[in-house]
Design a protein around this motif. Sequence first.
Motif, PDB file in Angstrom:
ATOM      1  N   ALA A  67       0.836  -1.206   0.000  1.00 42.72           N
ATOM      2  CA  ALA A  67       0.000   0.000   0.000  1.00 42.72           C
ATOM      3  C   ALA A  67       0.872   1.257   0.000  1.00 42.72           C
ATOM      4  N   ASP A  68       1.956   1.232   0.813  1.00 42.51           N
ATOM      5  CA  ASP A  68       2.871   2.373   0.861  1.00 42.51           C
ATOM      6  C   ASP A  68       3.599   2.555  -0.472  1.00 42.51           C
ATOM      7  N   GLN A  69       3.948   1.437  -1.099  1.00 45.00           N
ATOM      8  CA  GLN A  69       4.604   1.514  -2.404  1.00 45.00           C
ATOM      9  C   GLN A  69       3.676   2.138  -3.447  1.00 45.00           C
ATOM     10  N   LYS A  70       2.422   1.719  -3.438  1.00 45.46           N
ATOM     11  CA  LYS A  70       1.453   2.285  -4.382  1.00 45.46           C
ATOM     12  C   LYS A  70       1.247   3.775  -4.138  1.00 45.46           C
ATOM     13  N   GLN A  71       1.167   4.133  -2.865  1.00 43.66           N
ATOM     14  CA  GLN A  71       0.986   5.545  -2.534  1.00 43.66           C
ATOM     15  C   GLN A  71       2.171   6.373  -3.031  1.00 43.66           C
ATOM     16  N   TYR A  72       3.378   5.826  -2.867  1.00 40.03           N
ATOM     17  CA  TYR A  72       4.578   6.522  -3.316  1.00 40.03           C
ATOM     18  C   TYR A  72       4.581   6.659  -4.845  1.00 40.03           C
ATOM     19  N   LEU A  73       4.201   5.584  -5.544  1.00 36.32           N
ATOM     20  CA  LEU A  73       4.149   5.640  -7.010  1.00 36.32           C
ATOM     21  C   LEU A  73       3.100   6.648  -7.485  1.00 36.32           C
ATOM     22  N   ARG A  74       1.979   6.706  -6.809  1.00 41.34           N
ATOM     23  CA  ARG A  74       0.955   7.689  -7.178  1.00 41.34           C
ATOM     24  C   ARG A  74       1.476   9.111  -6.966  1.00 41.34           C
ATOM     25  N   MET A  75       2.237   9.301  -5.895  1.00 39.73           N
ATOM     26  CA  MET A  75       2.831  10.608  -5.643  1.00 39.73           C
ATOM     27  C   MET A  75       3.803  10.986  -6.752  1.00 39.73           C
ATOM     28  N   LEU A  76       4.652  10.025  -7.159  1.00 39.66           N
ATOM     29  CA  LEU A  76       5.588  10.278  -8.255  1.00 39.66           C
ATOM     30  C   LEU A  76       4.837  10.562  -9.560  1.00 39.66           C
ATOM     31  N   LEU A  77       3.774   9.807  -9.806  1.00 40.07           N
ATOM     32  CA  LEU A  77       2.988  10.013 -11.020  1.00 40.07           C
ATOM     33  C   LEU A  77       2.371  11.412 -11.020  1.00 40.07           C
ATOM     34  N   GLY A  78       1.928  11.870  -9.865  1.00 37.86           N
ATOM     35  CA  GLY A  78       1.385  13.226  -9.757  1.00 37.86           C
ATOM     36  C   GLY A  78       2.435  14.273 -10.100  1.00 37.86           C
ATOM     37  N   LYS A  79       3.672  14.038  -9.650  1.00 31.87           N
ATOM     38  CA  LYS A  79       4.765  14.962  -9.963  1.00 31.87           C
ATOM     39  C   LYS A  79       5.090  14.946 -11.457  1.00 31.87           C
ATOM     40  N   VAL A  80       5.056  13.751 -12.046  1.00 38.46           N
ATOM     41  CA  VAL A  80       5.314  13.637 -13.483  1.00 38.46           C
ATOM     42  C   VAL A  80       4.242  14.395 -14.270  1.00 38.46           C
ATOM     43  N   ASN A  81       2.999  14.232 -13.887  1.00 36.81           N
ATOM     44  CA  ASN A  81       1.918  14.943 -14.567  1.00 36.81           C
ATOM     45  C   ASN A  81       2.059  16.446 -14.396  1.00 36.81           C
ATOM     46  N   TYR A  82       2.555  16.863 -13.233  1.00 35.24           N
ATOM     47  CA  TYR A  82       2.804  18.283 -12.975  1.00 35.24           C
ATOM     48  C   TYR A  82       3.863  18.816 -13.938  1.00 35.24           C
ATOM     49  N   VAL A  83       4.946  18.057 -14.127  1.00 36.80           N
ATOM     50  CA  VAL A  83       5.997  18.452 -15.075  1.00 36.80           C
ATOM     51  C   VAL A  83       5.433  18.517 -16.489  1.00 36.80           C
TER      52      VAL A  83
END
Length: 343
Positions: A297-313
Amino acid sequence: MKEPAFAGRRDLWRYCTDAHCRDMLLSFRLLGDNGWPEEKILACLYALSNHTEAHYEKRRIPKRSGGTRTILVPDPLLKHVQRNLLHHVLDGLSVSDNAMAYRKNKSFGIVSNARIHVKKPLVMKLDIVDFFGNITFPMVLHQVFSPQLFPPAVGNLLTALCCYGEYLPQGAPTSPSVSNRIMKPFDEWMESWCRERDIFYSRYSDDLTFSGTFHPGEVKGRVKGFLGAMGFELNPKKTVVLSPGVQQKVTGLVVNEKAQTSKEYRRKLRQEIYYCRRFGTEEHLIFSGKGERVSEADQKQYLRMLLGKVNYVRMTRPEDPWFLEAKQWMEGLLEAGKKNTGE
């Protein structure tokens, strides 16, 4: 609801009866299409409006600048009503084009707000103290649900549904839209004053940005005076004046040459993603000091956070092949995780 052309008439509701008010409230479908009888719907709305404070929970959330912020989160029933109020009533009320946050139109937002101030000689950023907390019940009643638009009985009820006691709660789905409506006179006056002086102005929630060639003290004085008349004040600790010789940031984006995330932001993000792909997300998190074991669950949350940053870029660099490929990789991992867990 679209704002009517007769909004300026103060005598519009002189002959409005209780039955008219009931019909107007019911037409807003604030409880959705639940099949309830009209009397039950009205009783529920009046009960909510009379005891809104009992329908909120206080929560503390982390701030990007450090520390925490307290927000007020409505319970499911009140949130449902507020969302319908937002979509069926508030979305139809006009706000200034200088208000760049909380808009349905995709031409408004973080990127558009930053682009206004690209390649300007000077950028000044100002911040309003306790923005939502200083928007009071009377302000909402007279400036959002005013007698020019709503019968007094309806306006009072809608105002109560949006407020937490005597002020606007940060955390309710209606509050952002209400705040834009409250700030409309300020936005329009400020835009007119700035336009005459070739100054560019935009507001993103409680963040005010000015750019061009101007004297910062003069602009700040005008802002302070008008905000003070409305019941707001500036946070002197958050006044920032940026010349071309430094990195000029507006709503998190660098605007010296074009609106985009900083090179350092992109470098760190590439590094995080590289480590995840090279060693695996769990190993990377363990190595980063997140713990001896990291749950899925923590890994998924971290990946979602990274994906949000990628979408921001990618909002400002949609053509960047590296971040496009990284986005596809993370989406694939998250989708595979859903299939494996039966989500």
